[in-house]
Design a protein around this motif. Structure first.
Motif, PDB file in Angstrom:
ATOM      1  N   ARG A  89       0.933  -1.155   0.021  1.00 31.85           N
ATOM      2  CA  ARG A  89      -0.035   0.021   0.083  1.00 31.85           C
ATOM      3  C   ARG A  89       0.745   1.118  -0.149  1.00 31.85           C
ATOM      4  O   ARG A  89       1.811   1.244   0.613  1.00 31.85           O
ATOM      5  CB  ARG A  89      -0.829  -0.006   1.177  1.00 31.85           C
ATOM      6  CG  ARG A  89      -1.885   1.057   1.393  1.00 31.85           C
ATOM      7  CD  ARG A  89      -2.637   0.743   2.852  1.00 31.85           C
ATOM      8  NE  ARG A  89      -3.644   1.860   2.880  1.00 31.85           N
ATOM      9  CZ  ARG A  89      -4.815   1.580   2.661  1.00 31.85           C
ATOM     10  NH1 ARG A  89      -5.312   0.312   2.621  1.00 31.85           N
ATOM     11  NH2 ARG A  89      -5.764   2.499   2.940  1.00 31.85           N
ATOM     12  N   ILE A 120       1.171   5.753  -0.296  1.00 32.53           N
ATOM     13  CA  ILE A 120       0.664   6.785   0.034  1.00 32.53           C
ATOM     14  C   ILE A 120       1.101   8.042  -1.032  1.00 32.53           C
ATOM     15  O   ILE A 120       2.397   8.167  -1.008  1.00 32.53           O
ATOM     16  CB  ILE A 120       0.836   7.462   1.418  1.00 32.53           C
ATOM     17  CG1 ILE A 120       0.143   6.370   2.504  1.00 32.53           C
ATOM     18  CG2 ILE A 120       0.091   8.918   1.745  1.00 32.53           C
ATOM     19  CD1 ILE A 120       0.486   6.779   3.873  1.00 32.53           C
ATOM     20  N   SER A 141      -4.151  10.793  -7.233  1.00 35.36           N
ATOM     21  CA  SER A 141      -4.862  11.136  -5.801  1.00 35.36           C
ATOM     22  C   SER A 141      -5.815  12.298  -5.826  1.00 35.36           C
ATOM     23  O   SER A 141      -6.531  12.666  -5.203  1.00 35.36           O
ATOM     24  CB  SER A 141      -3.993  11.321  -4.709  1.00 35.36           C
ATOM     25  OG  SER A 141      -3.063  12.547  -4.923  1.00 35.36           O
ATOM     26  N   HIS A 188      -5.452   6.411  -1.045  1.00 37.90           N
ATOM     27  CA  HIS A 188      -3.870   5.421  -0.858  1.00 37.90           C
ATOM     28  C   HIS A 188      -3.956   4.652  -2.127  1.00 37.90           C
ATOM     29  O   HIS A 188      -4.832   4.692  -2.969  1.00 37.90           O
ATOM     30  CB  HIS A 188      -3.937   4.652   0.434  1.00 37.90           C
ATOM     31  CG  HIS A 188      -3.402   5.437   1.714  1.00 37.90           C
ATOM     32  ND1 HIS A 188      -3.498   4.675   2.748  1.00 37.90           N
ATOM     33  CD2 HIS A 188      -3.489   6.678   1.702  1.00 37.90           C
ATOM     34  CE1 HIS A 188      -3.173   5.718   3.578  1.00 37.90           C
ATOM     35  NE2 HIS A 188      -3.372   6.980   3.203  1.00 37.90           N
ATOM     36  N   VAL A 236      -8.915   3.364  -0.951  1.00 34.72           N
ATOM     37  CA  VAL A 236      -7.860   3.298  -1.855  1.00 34.72           C
ATOM     38  C   VAL A 236      -8.393   3.493  -3.135  1.00 34.72           C
ATOM     39  O   VAL A 236      -9.494   3.162  -3.475  1.00 34.72           O
ATOM     40  CB  VAL A 236      -7.519   1.721  -1.626  1.00 34.72           C
ATOM     41  CG1 VAL A 236      -6.179   1.400  -2.952  1.00 34.72           C
ATOM     42  CG2 VAL A 236      -6.965   1.459  -0.059  1.00 34.72           C
ATOM     43  N   TYR A 257      -3.554   4.954  -8.401  1.00 35.51           N
ATOM     44  CA  TYR A 257      -2.272   5.700  -8.086  1.00 35.51           C
ATOM     45  C   TYR A 257      -1.359   5.504  -9.230  1.00 35.51           C
ATOM     46  O   TYR A 257      -1.173   4.136  -9.807  1.00 35.51           O
ATOM     47  CB  TYR A 257      -1.644   5.429  -6.775  1.00 35.51           C
ATOM     48  CG  TYR A 257      -0.226   5.678  -6.388  1.00 35.51           C
ATOM     49  CD1 TYR A 257      -0.071   7.172  -6.165  1.00 35.51           C
ATOM     50  CD2 TYR A 257       0.904   4.946  -6.400  1.00 35.51           C
ATOM     51  CE1 TYR A 257       1.223   7.823  -5.998  1.00 35.51           C
ATOM     52  CE2 TYR A 257       1.956   5.334  -6.125  1.00 35.51           C
ATOM     53  CZ  TYR A 257       2.387   6.679  -6.143  1.00 35.51           C
ATOM     54  OH  TYR A 257       3.802   7.193  -5.787  1.00 35.51           O
ATOM     55  N   ALA A 270       2.689   2.060   3.318  1.00 39.57           N
ATOM     56  CA  ALA A 270       1.786   2.534   4.204  1.00 39.57           C
ATOM     57  C   ALA A 270       1.403   1.338   5.044  1.00 39.57           C
ATOM     58  O   ALA A 270       1.029   0.338   4.927  1.00 39.57           O
ATOM     59  CB  ALA A 270       0.564   2.841   3.258  1.00 39.57           C
TER      60      ALA A 270
END
Lengths: 263, 793
Positions: free
Chosen positions: B195, B197, B258, B295, B367, B370, B696
């Motif tokens: 994961r 960020i 994001s 995320h 989530v 990304y 993360a």
């Protein structure tokens, strides 16, 4: 941050008086205090700026290097006198934080805060420095009393730090990959106070002297002398970046590298 | 003197950079409106709790406070919508729990907004927020997909049984099982995609404004797609029609996905501005960003590959648990399905593939996509699995790839997982990368490193991705609740300069430069005479924004179509002025010429004539030279390539140093090679970040342990090597530019190359797989376990 009064005294006596308020906070470079204030983790009545007390500067004698409390890291890092007398100290200062931190942060601030992952406490302890304050002199061995804890009394101000010049010394740091603070930093010194090894970053109680290493190195100052001496994991920090066992192992590895670097 | 070449293929310096590096960028937080108030969001510090009571009296009475709102005040607003509906295996729709702008009865993750305090200054709002008395009754929390799907796991939403959002599949299960039954070898791998960020340099911000005289709302926001925000927030949350709502996304300091999504704060400030009749601004602190920006990644998968005795891939089975977080973000549901499962053929001819994906609610930050969005997850799984297959069959890592590549002459190539690749040449990118990276010379470098006590490894990834999203009809049939075309308006001014209005949005990509180059190339207008405008729904006809490497392939294609219209109209005007037949008018090098003669009119002369139509075919042609095109792509585009990473590991500390990184990508037509190189470098930096550094981390109770830069390891310059970046391009066959997209290839292709290199470096330690990030402690533990005899050195 919360609102606070700001005061910029020009002599130590005034500063000490202002810090008589138990909720006042001294600030030097502010590299710890300002982030703390921004996060509203501290609510001082007054922030007392110590940078105009005339406590900056470096004096080198045949046997000592004395650094004023508000001397910035970049000043120590780039001082030809320090580089000649205690190159390990200049090297340490040149690797604190990043460039912006080094232009603001000061040795007195670092030692007064005694962050368990800060660099300077290891140098002070390994070199057997004397912490000079507005009211007394404190030996490094008596000064560091656990993380974020020192022998300083409320309102007591560090004025200077006196380092005996060692025969040889070195500092090697294994930075935390995220924060770049020391995950393990080892300062080794052989000098007038014998062989001393101080470890920062790793221990739960902040900087500590590694007596097993000191004993081995006193007999034979070489990296090989540390072979087979495994630092116990008890008392080491553990977090998402490394277990206590990993940190203990890094102490072994980094100490050997520091001894090798000291030559 | 000849003007410098500034068209397609020129590395023109980015015209926007002077503004950015001299502090003249104009970001959302730089905007201040008269009478503006400041909003501070009170967020949950508990991962999961029932809200017993909220006492706002003290906060309301605090100095400077204008209003305090809680979920009770916003309960009448719509749910923050999810833009893509996925259906379960049985055909039923996914679980889609209400996503309130302020918590209603429960908080479901650390960072979930509970209340908003609005005051005359941010300081006052912060002071008052501390006076909110919120009584929470803590509930059990689940942070991982594994915990959330365990029998008896506590539910994040009462309506989502088993914490499942959906249980979805793709591919031919029976045919895949048959392929496995006949296989000579089956390779199985369990793996996780960590994961992440996003951490854009500019934190999110939103400023809502209300004009009492017109009744119009304006939202200034840090968005990659202002029209999408207008649609989602206006239609679904606030019930505002488009003509009453303007959304402006000015300069935006990075997004990486994001800033695609519609966030609660945008709705809160817009709604509150209307309610209070004053502008309301919110700007995230960095710590807030960590717990409120969507995320990325967070998959737990099992993959199985069936091979014949010669190492040909016969079939692939994948089972994935995808973490959705506590609520469904805008594109969240599409990422582990149509942007992931459809990519699992990769560059290979695997004839049958079956993928099962369960999307899982947890008590974590939502989530969503990304950089790469689903394709990095697919690529990591596939390229790790192929390496393990090579290891376990004894085949060479390069040869097993070559043996299974889709042949050059097989395009268009239909995969068993829905996509049809239009073009590609995986042999060309592989060969170029092997040569640049000196793959053949690696054993000597490994030996030299060993002599210094270092463990050296080399890793390869031959990836494919799908971007340039997307054909509206196709995505509509797959559950998308919007079309994914793009829009361009080309406004030629009377003196011949040009303003481009694009529905895409630049937040670091350099569109102002690349798109101006398209105009210079097609219309012959000097680069300096072209401006590109984006990010304002009041200026741009419409647009779907920037993500999925779509701006050039889709947005640029819309520009080409609009410029085609400009040229056609220009030819009509020129035919009139030159008294020739339109069929005899050619447009070339900025001039309209009667074919075979030297009789010509410049682009500027035609523009002036269009706006000063004294001698003009006014009966047949409107004045003006201003054209708009909507372009709906015929297919996705399919960049691919080969990434090779070489690492050295210090066995004493477990620290990995990336020594070399070679990327040879096929991105189709390149407009600005310098910008493409920068995009690939940035993507690779993020890929190396994911592979070695970023993570993360939640504890088992749902507290975010990596909630600041003290603990979340961003890649920095000294973590990265000098990159060797090149392209070997085949053209996209279905868009007018031939461009495929370059924004995400770096982040997609690189993570498995890095991990394959790390595993190769540790090949003597019996390592089969390492999950990301390959942190120093993780590697040291492997090394340490493998050398007990050396521990007492």
């Amino acid at each position: 941050m919360y609102d606070f009064a700001f005061s910029k005294p020009t002599n130590v006596a005034d500063a000490v008086k202002l810090l008589g308020d138990p909720d006042a906070k001294p600030i030097s470079g502010g590299q710890t205090l300002i982030p703390v204030l921004k996060q509203r983790l501290n609510k001082p009545t007054t922030v007392v700026d110590l940078t105009k007390l005339g406590l900056s500067g470096i004096t080198v004698t045949a046997t000592t290097v004395t650094i004023g409390a508000t001397t910035t890291h970049v000043t120590v890092a780039t001082s030809a006198d320090v580089a000649k007398a205690i190159p390990a100290l200049a090297h340490l200062a040149s690797h604190i934080g990043d460039r912006a931190v080094r232009y603001r942060g000061t040795i007195g601030g670092s030692l007064a805060n005694n962050d368990p992952t800060a660099d300077y406490p290891s140098a002070a302890l390994a070199l057997g420095a004397t912490i000079k304050t507005d009211r007394r002199s404190i030996a490094a061995d008596d000064y560091f009393q656990g993380m974020f804890t020192t022998a300083l009394e409320p309102g007591e101000i560090i004025t200077a730090v006196e380092f005996p010049i060692p025969e040889k010394a070195a500092y090697v740091k294994f930075p935390n990959p995220a924060s770049r603070y020391a995950m393990v930093g080892v300062f080794v010194a052989k000098g007038p106070k014998g062989v001393r090894v101080a470890v920062t970053g790793a221990g739960q109680n902040g900087v500590f002297r590694h007596t097993a290493f000191e004993t081995a190195l006193a007999a034979n100052f070489s990296a090989g002398a540390l072979a087979g001496l495994a630092t116990p994991a008890d008392g080491m920090n553990a977090d998402i970046h490394g277990s206590a066992a990993y940190r203990a192992h890094l102490v072994d590895v980094i100490a050997k590298r520091a001894v090798a670097a000291a030559g | 003197m000849n003007a410098p070449f500034e068209g397609i293929g020129a590395s023109v310096r980015r015209k926007e950079d002077l503004r950015f590096i001299s502090g003249n960028g104009h970001y959302t937080d730089d905007i201040n409106r008269p009478g503006q108030l400041h909003a501070v969001i009170k967020r949950s510090d508990r991962p999961h709790a029932k809200i017993l009571s909220i006492d706002t009296a003290a906060a309301q009475a605090a100095p400077g406070v204008v209003a305090v709102f809680t979920g009770a005040d916003t309960a009448g607003l719509g749910s923050i919508p999810c833009g893509w509906q996925i259906h379960n295996k049985d055909g039923s729709p996914m679980a889609e729990p209400r996503h309130p702008v302020l918590a209603e009865g429960f908080v479901r993750h650390v960072g979930d907004p509970i209340a908003v305090v609005i005051a005359d200054t941010k300081q006052h709002a912060k002071d008052a927020a501390e006076l909110l008395a919120i009584d929470l009754e803590e509930l059990p929390a689940v942070a991982t997909v594994t915990a959330a799907t365990a029998p008896g796991a506590y539910l994040v939403h009462e309506g989502a049984a088993g914490n499942l959002c959906y249980d979805w599949h793709l591919g031919d299960k029976a045919a895949t099982e048959a392929a496995f039954a006949s296989a000579a070898k089956i390779v199985k791998l369990d793996l996780e995609n960590n994961r992440l960020i996003p951490n854009a340099m500019e934190p999110r911000a939103a400023l809502g404004d209300f004009d009492a005289s017109s009744g119009d709302y304006t939202l200034y926001t840090t968005s990659q797609n202002p029209h999408v925000i207008r649609l989602l927030m206006g239609a679904f949350v606030l019930g505002l029609p488009e003509h009453r709502l303007r959304v402006v996304a000015p300069d935006v300091g990075g997004g990486f996905g994001s800033k695609i999504y519609h966030y609660a704060e945008e709705a809160i400030v817009t709604w509150a501005a209307g309610k209070l009749k004053r502008p309301v601004k919110w700007t995230a602190d960095r710590s807030e960003s960590f717990m409120s920006d969507a995320h990325g990644r967070d998959h737990v998968s099992t993959a199985e590959l069936a091979l014949d005795a010669q190492g040909k891939f016969l079939g692939l089975k994948v089972h994935t648990l995808a973490n959705m977080g506590a609520y469904l973000s805008t594109f969240a549901t599409a990422v582990p399905t149509y942007l992931y499962a459809t990519l699992l053929a990769g560059t290979y001819t695997t004839p049958v593939i079956y993928v099962e994906v369960k999307a899982v609610f947890t008590n974590t930050v939502p989530v969503d996509a990304y950089r790469g969005a689903g394709r990095p997850e697919a690529t990591f799984l596939l390229e790790r699995l192929v390496d393990v297959a090579a290891q376990e069959t004894g085949l060479d890592r390069v040869e097993i790839r070559r043996k299974n590549f889709i042949p050059r002459d097989a395009f268009p190539y239909q995969t068993p997982v829905a996509l049809q690749y239009d073009s590609g040449d995986y042999f060309a990118t592989l060969d170029a990368a092997l040569k640049t990276a000196d793959w053949a010379g690696f054993p000597a470098r490994r030996a030299a490193a060993a002599a210094k006590g270092k463990l050296r490894g080399i890793g390869i990834s031959t990836y494919l991705e799908a971007c340039g999203i997307a054909p509206s009809k196709v995505v509509g049939s797959l559950g998308a609740r919007a079309g994914l075309y793009e829009v361009a308006n080309i406004r030629v001014h009377p003196t011949g300069s040009v303003t481009v209005f694009t529905g895409t949005h630049s937040h670091g990509q350099g569109h102002e430069t690349t798109m101006a180059q398209l105009v210079t190339d097609q219309l012959g207008v000097p680069f300096s005479q072209v401006d590109v405008v984006h990010g304002d729904t009041s200026k741009i006809p419409f647009g779907m924004g920037t993500y999925g490497s779509r701006s050039l392939a889709v947005g640029g294609s819309a520009m080409v179509k609009a410029m085609d219209k400009i040229i056609l109209k220009g030819r009509k005007i020129a035919a009139h002025l030159l008294e020739a037949d339109i069929d005899d008018i050619e447009f070339k090098d900025g001039k309209f010429t009667v074919a075979g003669t030297d009789r010509a009119k410049t682009f500027g002369e035609i523009a002036l004539t269009a706006y000063v139509p004294h001698n003009y075919p006014i009966e047949e042609l409107e004045p003006g030279l201003d054209e708009t095109a909507f372009y709906d792509p015929k297919n996705f585009t399919y960049p691919g390539g080969c990434h090779i990473c070489e690492v050295e590991i210090d066995p004493d500390t477990g620290v990995t140093k990336v020594i070399n990184f070679t990327a040879v990508d096929d991105v189709g037509r390149v407009v600005n090679p310098m910008i493409v190189e920068g995009q690939v470098q940035g993507g690779v930096a993020q890929g190396i970040g994911q592979a070695l550094l970023e993570n993360a981390v939640y504890d088992e109770n749902g507290q975010l342990l990596s909630g600041s830069f003290m603990d979340y390891t961003m890649p920095r310059a000294d973590n990265l090597p000098n990159f060797s970046v090149a392209t070997e391009n085949t053209m996209c066959t279905h868009n007018p530019l031939g461009s495929k997209g370059c924004g995400e290839v770096g982040a997609i292709g690189s993570p498995p190359a890095v991990i394959n290199a790390v595993v190769d470096a540790l090949r003597d330690y019996g390592v089969r797989h390492i999950n990301m990030p390959a942190s120093p402690e993780k590697l040291w533990s492997i090394i340490n376990a493998g050398r007990p005899a050396m521990a007492a050195e």
